[in-house]
Scaffold this motif. Sequence first.
Motif, mmCIF file in Angstrom:
data_model
loop_
_atom_site.group_PDB
_atom_site.id
_atom_site.type_symbol
_atom_site.label_atom_id
_atom_site.label_comp_id
_atom_site.label_asym_id
_atom_site.label_seq_id
_atom_site.Cartn_x
_atom_site.Cartn_y
_atom_site.Cartn_z
ATOM 1 N N SER A 45 52.459 21.750 55.624
ATOM 2 C CA SER A 45 51.801 20.437 55.513
ATOM 3 C C SER A 45 52.578 19.344 56.233
ATOM 4 O O SER A 45 51.984 18.355 56.693
ATOM 5 N N LEU A 46 53.887 19.500 56.363
ATOM 6 C CA LEU A 46 54.712 18.478 57.012
ATOM 7 C C LEU A 46 54.425 18.339 58.506
ATOM 8 O O LEU A 46 54.821 17.346 59.119
ATOM 9 N N PHE A 47 53.741 19.309 59.099
ATOM 10 C CA PHE A 47 53.354 19.176 60.512
ATOM 11 C C PHE A 47 52.440 17.978 60.728
ATOM 12 O O PHE A 47 52.349 17.440 61.836
ATOM 13 N N LEU A 48 51.748 17.566 59.653
ATOM 14 C CA LEU A 48 50.870 16.399 59.767
ATOM 15 C C LEU A 48 51.654 15.133 60.094
ATOM 16 O O LEU A 48 51.099 14.185 60.681
ATOM 17 N N LEU A 49 52.936 15.094 59.736
ATOM 18 C CA LEU A 49 53.728 13.869 59.863
ATOM 19 C C LEU A 49 54.587 13.809 61.125
ATOM 20 O O LEU A 49 55.117 12.750 61.454
ATOM 21 N N LEU A 50 54.724 14.930 61.838
ATOM 22 C CA LEU A 50 55.658 14.988 62.964
ATOM 23 C C LEU A 50 54.914 15.027 64.292
ATOM 24 O O LEU A 50 54.119 15.928 64.553
ATOM 25 N N SER A 51 55.201 14.044 65.156
ATOM 26 C CA SER A 51 54.581 13.985 66.475
ATOM 27 C C SER A 51 55.481 14.639 67.514
ATOM 28 O O SER A 51 56.714 14.613 67.394
ATOM 29 N N SER A 52 54.865 15.204 68.552
ATOM 30 C CA SER A 52 55.660 15.828 69.615
ATOM 31 C C SER A 52 56.393 14.796 70.463
ATOM 32 O O SER A 52 57.322 15.134 71.194
ATOM 33 N N SER A 53 55.995 13.522 70.364
ATOM 34 C CA SER A 53 56.687 12.473 71.103
ATOM 35 C C SER A 53 57.908 11.946 70.359
ATOM 36 O O SER A 53 58.688 11.156 70.905
ATOM 37 N N SER A 54 58.085 12.395 69.128
ATOM 38 C CA SER A 54 59.231 11.951 68.333
ATOM 39 C C SER A 54 60.519 12.571 68.864
ATOM 40 O O SER A 54 60.528 13.720 69.328
ATOM 41 N N PRO A 55 61.624 11.819 68.835
ATOM 42 C CA PRO A 55 62.912 12.413 69.228
ATOM 43 C C PRO A 55 63.338 13.546 68.299
ATOM 44 O O PRO A 55 64.228 14.324 68.633
ATOM 45 N N LEU A 56 62.701 13.648 67.154
ATOM 46 C CA LEU A 56 63.000 14.719 66.198
ATOM 47 C C LEU A 56 62.006 15.871 66.310
ATOM 48 O O LEU A 56 61.828 16.640 65.359
ATOM 49 N N TRP A 57 61.372 16.033 67.468
ATOM 50 C CA TRP A 57 60.322 17.023 67.611
ATOM 51 C C TRP A 57 60.803 18.447 67.312
ATOM 52 O O TRP A 57 60.023 19.290 66.867
ATOM 53 N N MET A 58 62.087 18.715 67.504
ATOM 54 C CA MET A 58 62.605 20.057 67.265
ATOM 55 C C MET A 58 62.632 20.423 65.778
ATOM 56 O O MET A 58 62.799 21.588 65.418
ATOM 57 N N VAL A 59 62.443 19.411 64.904
ATOM 58 C CA VAL A 59 62.341 19.698 63.474
ATOM 59 C C VAL A 59 61.120 20.577 63.199
ATOM 60 O O VAL A 59 61.057 21.273 62.174
ATOM 61 N N SER A 60 60.161 20.574 64.136
ATOM 62 C CA SER A 60 58.985 21.441 63.981
ATOM 63 C C SER A 60 59.407 22.901 63.855
ATOM 64 O O SER A 60 58.740 23.688 63.161
ATOM 65 N N ALA A 61 60.492 23.261 64.518
ATOM 66 C CA ALA A 61 60.991 24.635 64.412
ATOM 67 C C ALA A 61 61.434 24.931 62.977
ATOM 68 O O ALA A 61 61.171 26.020 62.442
ATOM 69 N N ARG A 66 48.465 20.218 65.068
ATOM 70 C CA ARG A 66 49.236 19.864 63.867
ATOM 71 C C ARG A 66 48.327 19.737 62.662
ATOM 72 O O ARG A 66 48.669 20.167 61.545
ATOM 73 N N LEU A 67 47.144 19.168 62.872
ATOM 74 C CA LEU A 67 46.184 18.993 61.788
ATOM 75 C C LEU A 67 45.733 20.343 61.231
ATOM 76 O O LEU A 67 45.618 20.519 60.010
ATOM 77 N N ALA A 68 45.509 21.317 62.118
ATOM 78 C CA ALA A 68 45.077 22.648 61.676
ATOM 79 C C ALA A 68 46.157 23.312 60.821
ATOM 80 O O ALA A 68 45.858 23.917 59.784
ATOM 81 N N ILE A 69 47.416 23.197 61.243
ATOM 82 C CA ILE A 69 48.517 23.792 60.479
ATOM 83 C C ILE A 69 48.656 23.092 59.126
ATOM 84 O O ILE A 69 48.855 23.733 58.081
ATOM 85 N N GLY A 70 48.572 21.756 59.133
ATOM 86 C CA GLY A 70 48.672 21.000 57.894
ATOM 87 C C GLY A 70 47.571 21.363 56.910
ATOM 88 O O GLY A 70 47.809 21.506 55.700
ATOM 89 N N LEU A 71 46.342 21.543 57.428
ATOM 90 C CA LEU A 71 45.230 21.941 56.564
ATOM 91 C C LEU A 71 45.470 23.318 55.950
ATOM 92 O O LEU A 71 45.145 23.548 54.776
ATOM 93 N N SER A 72 46.050 24.230 56.732
ATOM 94 C CA SER A 72 46.321 25.564 56.196
ATOM 95 C C SER A 72 47.367 25.505 55.085
ATOM 96 O O SER A 72 47.313 26.284 54.122
ATOM 97 N N GLY A 73 48.329 24.579 55.210
ATOM 98 C CA GLY A 73 49.322 24.402 54.153
ATOM 99 C C GLY A 73 48.703 23.878 52.865
ATOM 100 O O GLY A 73 49.026 24.342 51.764
ATOM 101 N N ILE A 74 47.795 22.911 53.004
ATOM 102 C CA ILE A 74 47.101 22.364 51.827
ATOM 103 C C ILE A 74 46.223 23.432 51.183
ATOM 104 O O ILE A 74 46.179 23.578 49.955
ATOM 105 N N TRP A 75 45.511 24.179 52.010
ATOM 106 C CA TRP A 75 44.679 25.288 51.531
ATOM 107 C C TRP A 75 45.535 26.296 50.762
ATOM 108 O O TRP A 75 45.148 26.758 49.682
#
Length: 500
Positions: free
Chosen positions: A128-144, A261-270
Motif C-alpha cells: 500500500s505504501l507504493f501509493l505514497l512514493l513517486s519515482s521523481s522523489s530522491p527517495l525513489w529507491m525506497v520502492s525496492a 503504483r496505484l495498481a500495487i497499492g490497490l492489491s495491498g488494500i485488497w
Amino acid sequence: MSATYKQRLRGWLSYASIASEAFVVVSLTLFLPICLEQFARDNGFLQPEKTESCSSLSGVAPANADGRCAVKIGWLWIDTASFSLYVYSMSVALQALTVISMGNIADRPLYRKPLLLTFAAIGAFSASLFLLLSSSSPLWMVSALFAIFANVGFGASVVAMNAYLPSLAKDSPEVVQAHFELPSSSETRDENSALSASVDLELEPSLEEVASQSTYTAALSRATSRISSLGIASGYGAGIILLLVALIPVTRLHGSTFSLRLAIGLSGIWWALFSIPAAIWLPNASNIDEPESAAWKRLGVMLRWREIKRLQHTFRYLAAWFLLSDGFTTITSTAILFGKTTLHMQASSLVLIGAITPLSGIIGSLISPILQRKFMWSNLPRSARFGGLTTQGEMFGLAVYFGFAYGAFQSYARAFYAELLPPGEEARWYGLFSITDKSSSFVGPLIVGLIADSTGNIRYAFFFLVFMVWAAVPVLLSVNVDKGRQDAKDYVSRRTLVGE
C-alpha cells in the motif's frame, strides 16, 4: 459437511486464494516488476553515452527511447530490467531467511494464525505504501524496500497458510467417511508399523484392510488435490477481477508510473481486507504441540543425510521443485520485462496478458483434478515447455499456454507434497517447502539479471530458464508417491519410539 468445517474452509480460501493469490497475480508477477523497472527508467540514462534521460517525467519522450537504459546505483550502472530482477532476488533471499527462522513455530497452536496475520499485515502495508512514493522523489529507491517487505510478508504467511491444508483434507466429509470405514486393526497397524518391524511381528493385513486403506488413501489424495485446486482457481479468479479494476486507471493514465503504483497499492488494500475472514474463521489448532527449539538447528537436523535417506522421496521432490519453481517464477517476470523493454508493449497490453494467464490457470487447475479422477493419476505434477519470444503476438500465445500448464502444476504441487509429509509436522515441512518454492527463487532472477547486464539483451535468459525447467524432470519422475507416503508415516513412528 459441518458448519465448523465450512467456516475453516472458507477462512482458508479467503486468505489462500482471494487475499494472497490475488496479490501474486496482480503485483508480484506483473505490476511490481514493471513498476520497479519504470522507477529505475525514470531515473536512468540511455546507453552508451549515459547523458540523455531514458524517460522524461514531463511527458516528452527522448529521441532515442528504444535504446538500452541503465540506472546508476552507487558506483555501478545497472540495466533497468536487471534492477527489477535484482530486487526480487534479494527479497526472495530474505524471505528464505525469514521462513527458516520461523522454524516449527507455525505448528504450535498459539502461533500459527498470529504468524499468518502478522506477516500478511506487513506485506499488505508495504504494498500500500507504493501509493505514497513517486519515482521523481530522491527517495525513489525506497520502492525496492517496499517490494522486499511485501514479498517477505507474503512468503512467510504462506508457510502458516499451507500448514492448514493437510488437516482440511483429513476433515473433509469424504475422507472422514473413508476413515470411519477403516478396520481398527488397520489403523493400529499404521500407527505402529515401525514397532512391528522392530520386533519382527509378522502381521499380514487382510484383503479387506488393504482395500479399506487404499480407499482412504485415494480419498485423502483427491480431497487434498480438490481443495488445493479450488484455492488456485479462486485465487486466479480474484486476481482477474482485481486486474480488470486496475486496468481502468492504467488505461486512462496511459500506463504512467502513478497508474502502476496505484495498481500495487490497490492489491495491498485488497490483501488486507480479505485477510479479515481468515482472522475470524481460521482456528488456532495443530495436530501436535512440540517444544520450541532453535529454528536454524532444527533445519540442520532436517537436512542431515540420515533424515534425507529416511525421506528420500520427499527430498527428491523438493530438489525437483527447487528447479521448477525457480524456473516458472522467473519465466513470468522475465517475459513481462521482455515485453516491456524489448517488444515495447504498452502497459494495458501487459495487463491484458496478466488477465489471460490466470484465466488459463483457472481452466488448468480445475481440469487437472477431473483428469486425475478419470485416469486415476496420482498427485504428480506434469511438466511444461517454454520457448523464446520474438513478437507481441507470441506473448499472448505464451500467456495462454503458460497459464494453463502452471495452473494445473500449482494445484498438483501443493497437493502432491502434502502426501509426503510426516503427520503432525505440517508447518515445519511446509517451511522447508516454502524455502524450495518461492523462497528459493532468488537464483533465477539473479542469473537472468546478470545475463541481461552482460549481454544487453534479456532474450538470452530464456535459454537458461528452459534448461532449468527440464533439468528437474528426471528427478521428478524418480519420486514414488506410495513409498514416500509410507516413509513419512514410518518416520513419525520411529521418532516417537526413540524419543527424537
